[in-house]
Motif scaffolding. Structure first.
Motif, PDB file in Angstrom:
ATOM      1  N   ALA A  99      17.765  -0.762 -19.647  1.00  0.00           N
ATOM      2  CA  ALA A  99      16.699   0.086 -19.096  1.00  0.00           C
ATOM      3  C   ALA A  99      15.420  -0.057 -19.902  1.00  0.00           C
ATOM      4  CB  ALA A  99      17.142   1.549 -19.075  1.00  0.00           C
ATOM      5  N   ALA A 100      15.533  -0.197 -21.226  1.00  0.00           N
ATOM      6  CA  ALA A 100      14.354  -0.290 -22.084  1.00  0.00           C
ATOM      7  C   ALA A 100      14.364  -1.618 -22.832  1.00  0.00           C
ATOM      8  CB  ALA A 100      14.343   0.870 -23.083  1.00  0.00           C
ATOM      9  N   ARG A 106       8.988  -7.669 -26.511  1.00  0.00           N
ATOM     10  CA  ARG A 106       8.115  -7.533 -25.336  1.00  0.00           C
ATOM     11  C   ARG A 106       8.940  -7.779 -24.082  1.00  0.00           C
ATOM     12  NH1 ARG A 106       4.148  -4.718 -27.278  1.00  0.00           N
ATOM     13  NH2 ARG A 106       2.990  -5.761 -28.912  1.00  0.00           N
ATOM     14  N   ARG A 107       8.476  -7.189 -22.997  1.00  0.00           N
ATOM     15  CA  ARG A 107       9.161  -7.380 -21.721  1.00  0.00           C
ATOM     16  C   ARG A 107       8.125  -7.706 -20.644  1.00  0.00           C
ATOM     17  NH1 ARG A 107      13.740  -3.333 -19.630  1.00  0.00           N
ATOM     18  NH2 ARG A 107      15.071  -4.776 -20.740  1.00  0.00           N
ATOM     19  N   GLU A 143      11.513 -10.734 -23.353  1.00  0.00           N
ATOM     20  CA  GLU A 143      12.513 -10.822 -22.288  1.00  0.00           C
ATOM     21  C   GLU A 143      11.739 -10.848 -20.978  1.00  0.00           C
ATOM     22  OE1 GLU A 143      16.550  -8.471 -20.916  1.00  0.00           O
ATOM     23  OE2 GLU A 143      14.862  -7.300 -21.674  1.00  0.00           O
ATOM     24  N   VAL A 144      11.982 -11.879 -20.179  1.00  0.00           N
ATOM     25  CA  VAL A 144      11.271 -12.017 -18.906  1.00  0.00           C
ATOM     26  C   VAL A 144      12.256 -11.768 -17.782  1.00  0.00           C
ATOM     27  CG1 VAL A 144       9.875 -13.501 -17.432  1.00  0.00           C
ATOM     28  CG2 VAL A 144       9.650 -13.646 -19.933  1.00  0.00           C
ATOM     29  N   GLN A 169      10.168  -0.704 -17.874  1.00  0.00           N
ATOM     30  CA  GLN A 169       9.144  -0.590 -18.913  1.00  0.00           C
ATOM     31  C   GLN A 169       8.540  -1.934 -19.311  1.00  0.00           C
ATOM     32  OE1 GLN A 169      10.581   1.923 -22.153  1.00  0.00           O
ATOM     33  NE2 GLN A 169      12.105   2.812 -20.765  1.00  0.00           N
ATOM     34  N   PRO A 170       8.001  -2.680 -18.340  1.00  0.00           N
ATOM     35  CA  PRO A 170       7.409  -3.978 -18.700  1.00  0.00           C
ATOM     36  C   PRO A 170       6.089  -3.800 -19.454  1.00  0.00           C
ATOM     37  CG  PRO A 170       6.985  -3.496 -16.390  1.00  0.00           C
ATOM     38  CD  PRO A 170       7.898  -2.405 -16.900  1.00  0.00           C
ATOM     39  N   ASP A 171       5.844  -4.694 -20.409  1.00  0.00           N
ATOM     40  CA  ASP A 171       4.555  -4.740 -21.097  1.00  0.00           C
ATOM     41  C   ASP A 171       3.534  -5.486 -20.256  1.00  0.00           C
ATOM     42  OD1 ASP A 171       5.229  -3.559 -23.799  1.00  0.00           O
ATOM     43  OD2 ASP A 171       6.744  -5.140 -23.644  1.00  0.00           O
ATOM     44  N   ALA A 172       4.017  -6.372 -19.401  1.00  0.00           N
ATOM     45  CA  ALA A 172       3.141  -7.148 -18.519  1.00  0.00           C
ATOM     46  C   ALA A 172       3.890  -7.428 -17.226  1.00  0.00           C
ATOM     47  CB  ALA A 172       2.726  -8.456 -19.187  1.00  0.00           C
ATOM     48  N   VAL A 173       3.119  -7.572 -16.153  1.00  0.00           N
ATOM     49  CA  VAL A 173       3.685  -7.906 -14.843  1.00  0.00           C
ATOM     50  C   VAL A 173       2.975  -9.158 -14.350  1.00  0.00           C
ATOM     51  CG1 VAL A 173       4.013  -7.179 -12.449  1.00  0.00           C
ATOM     52  CG2 VAL A 173       4.205  -5.503 -14.311  1.00  0.00           C
TER      53      VAL A 173
END
Length: 198
Positions: A99-100, A106-107, A143-144, A169-173
């Protein structure tokens, strides 16, 4: 009397033709069903049409498609064969996502259609896995997540991001966009313009 006798053979011929037509049609349909069933038993995964293995999923007011969680299948075309593993959350990956993100890591969440998902690519050759590899080579612990769904337009990707994707909870999309997304947006029927407003 003669008129009635003349019509009787015509009626009998028409009825015979109709019976024959119905018989041939039903026989053809039955043969096609038997053939289809036999092919699905013989090679159940590789003969499905593209996109495949979808199911409906409801997110509040929206119904989207997703790739059926926990499935494995093979996509075949003239270019080759590719194995797919779909995790229990419906993403193309061989493991489930937490989940996190990992603390300090980074995600990135990749959204889009079959190109994002990596059709006609091995999982490790698809963009999400390649991006993860590139980030690791640059010293970024990342993690992508592969959130691609074959046939998605940008409307479906947006709804998925808002209703489910942000939970990870992505850091970037990253949104992978292709020109057929315009027609996919119309086909999805999620949004339309009314009085100049979406």
């Amino acid at each position: 009397m003669g008129s009635t006798q003349t019509q009787a053979p015509k009626f009998a011929r028409a009825a015979g033709f109709l019976r024959g037509f119905v018989g041939v049609t039903l026989s053809t349909l039955l043969a096609l069903l038997v053939l289809e069933g036999g092919l699905r038993l013989w090679q159940p995964a590789s003969l499905r049409l593209f996109p495949r293995f979808h199911e409906a999923v409801r997110y509040e007011d929206y119904v989207l498609r997703r790739t059926r969680p926990g499935t494995q299948f093979v996509h075949s075309s003239v270019d080759g064969n590719w194995s797919f593993a779909i995790n229990r959350q419906g993403f193309r990956d061989d493991h489930d996502y937490r989940a996190a993100p990992v603390p300090g890591g980074r995600r990135v969440l990749v959204l889009g259609d079959s190109q994002a998902m990596g059709y006609e690519n091995a999982r490790e050759d698809a963009l999400p896995a390649q991006l993860e590899k590139q980030l690791e080579q640059r010293g970024v612990r990342a993690e992508v997540l592969n959130g691609g769904v074959a046939g998605f337009g940008t409307a479906e990707s947006m709804v998925f991001l808002e209703q489910a994707g942000l939970r990870y909870q992505p850091d970037a999309v990253v949104l992978m966009f292709y020109r057929n997304d315009y027609s996919d947006n119309v086909r999805s029927g999620l949004f339309e313009l009314e009085g100049g407003r979406l």
